[in-house]
Write an enzyme that holds these catalytic residues in place. Structure first.
Site, PDB file in Angstrom:
ATOM      1  CD  GLU A  12      40.329 -33.116 -20.569  1.00 12.64           C
ATOM      2  OE1 GLU A  12      40.211 -34.053 -21.358  1.00 12.64           O
ATOM      3  OE2 GLU A  12      40.065 -33.230 -19.343  1.00 12.64           O
ATOM      4  N   GLY A  87      40.909 -41.492 -26.066  1.00  8.53           N
ATOM      5  CA  GLY A  87      41.703 -42.372 -26.915  1.00  8.53           C
ATOM      6  C   GLY A  87      40.787 -43.019 -27.946  1.00  8.53           C
ATOM      7  CG  MET A 181      40.563 -42.541 -17.917  1.00  2.92           C
ATOM      8  SD  MET A 181      42.219 -42.171 -17.327  1.00  2.92           S
ATOM      9  CE  MET A 181      42.179 -42.883 -15.681  1.00  2.92           C
ATOM     10  CD  GLU A 182      37.882 -38.369 -16.804  1.00  6.28           C
ATOM     11  OE1 GLU A 182      37.730 -38.307 -18.035  1.00  6.28           O
ATOM     12  OE2 GLU A 182      38.988 -38.572 -16.270  1.00  6.28           O
ATOM     13  CG  ASP A 205      45.474 -41.411 -26.554  1.00  9.65           C
ATOM     14  OD1 ASP A 205      45.052 -40.508 -25.824  1.00  9.65           O
ATOM     15  OD2 ASP A 205      45.084 -42.595 -26.455  1.00  9.65           O
TER      16      ASP A 205
HETATM   17  N1  ADE Z   1      41.891 -40.278 -22.433  1.00  3.33           N
HETATM   18  C1  ADE Z   1      42.613 -39.958 -23.506  1.00  3.33           C
HETATM   19  N2  ADE Z   1      43.291 -41.013 -23.975  1.00  3.33           N
HETATM   20  C2  ADE Z   1      42.982 -42.049 -23.164  1.00  3.33           C
HETATM   21  C3  ADE Z   1      43.374 -43.404 -23.117  1.00  3.33           C
HETATM   22  N3  ADE Z   1      44.229 -43.911 -24.006  1.00  3.33           N
HETATM   23  N4  ADE Z   1      42.873 -44.176 -22.123  1.00  3.33           N
HETATM   24  C4  ADE Z   1      42.019 -43.660 -21.225  1.00  3.33           C
HETATM   25  N5  ADE Z   1      41.618 -42.389 -21.212  1.00  3.33           N
HETATM   26  C5  ADE Z   1      42.093 -41.582 -22.176  1.00  3.33           C
END
Ligand code: ADE
Length: 244
Positions: A12, A87, A181-182, A205
């Site tokens: 990233e 995501g 996640m951050e 995703d």
């Molecule tokens: N970052 C990108 N895709 C993610 C997902 N499916 N879950 C958690 N963090 C993500």
């Protein structure tokens, strides 16, 4: 101005670092110095008369919180911008789409046993909000460049979600549009330290059964989508600063 830019993963930050070799002098990264601190590399960059400190934190809330605090307390960042991938929870968000967080929450924080809502921190709050002015500037960048920038709630947790049931639970519980996640960790640190912040994510995703595959496939592309937009925002911040 000292502008902190955080991502979670090396993939990233790479598109930012590629600007080192950019022929486009507008985006020339000058006087480049790397500072290693607490297991991370902070890239100190002179950019258009201001300083950018760019770093990837490593994934997860603890790593992100330490890195945000270091940017502010050790390197003097006056604002913190997060760039990376997420995501999608909202089905309207497709791979490569950009979303700016309007609010961030921690979907894996649970003291419901004591009668509190999911994501609640005593003496804190479930949702933390980014700086309004940075949101306005981001909207201007999107309008001027004809880029669609969506806005919505981002839910953060120490979990890569690849499970439609968990995804639906997060959507229902937090009205979240995207998951990562951050972001909420950075948001919480900046909020406590009174430093303006902005969290931008490009979708990699759909947090479903295909999420791990899609993530690997689209991480690089979506990281670049996010970093390109973020540099547009940095330019806008600098222009705005020059006028004030
Ligand atoms: N970052 C990108 N895709 C993610 C997902 N499916 N879950 C958690 N963090 C993500």
């Amino acid at each position: 101005m000292i502008i902190g830019i955080i991502s979670a993963m090396v993939e990233e930050v790479e598109p930012f670092l590629d600007l080192k070799e950019a022929e486009d002098m507008l985006h020339y990264f000058d006087h480049y110095e790397d500072v290693r601190y607490a297991g991370r590399t902070y890239h100190h960059i002179n950019y258009r008369g201001h300083k950018i400190v760019l770093v990837y934190s490593k994934i997860g809330k603890v790593n992100a919180a330490l890195t945000a605090a270091t940017l502010i307390e050790k390197f003097g960042a006056e604002m913190v911008l997060f760039s990376g991938v997420a995501g999608a929870i909202d089905p309207a968000l497709k791979i490569g789409d950009l979303i700016a967080a309007t609010q961030l929450c921690q979907h894996d924080l649970d003291i419901t046993a004591f009668g509190h809502p999911y994501g609640y921190v005593p003496e804190g709050k479930v949702y933390v909000e980014p700086d309004r002015e940075l949101m306005v500037l981001a909207k201007k960048v999107a309008d001027e460049k004809g880029i669609e920038l969506k806005a919505g709630i981002i839910a953060t947790g120490d979990q890569f979600v690849a499970d439609p049931k968990r995804k639906e639970w997060i959507r229902q519980t937090f009205q979240a549009h995207a998951i990562e996640m951050e972001g909420a960790a950075v948001a919480s640190v900046c909020d406590d330290l009174n430093v303006p912040f902005f969290v931008l994510r490009a979708i990699s995703d759909a947090a479903d059964m295909d999420a791990a595959f899609d993530f690997d496939e689209f991480l690089k592309h979506s990281s670049k989508v996010s970093s390109d937009f973020m540099m547009g925002l940095v330019d806008k911040i600098i222009d705005d600063h020059a006028q004030s």
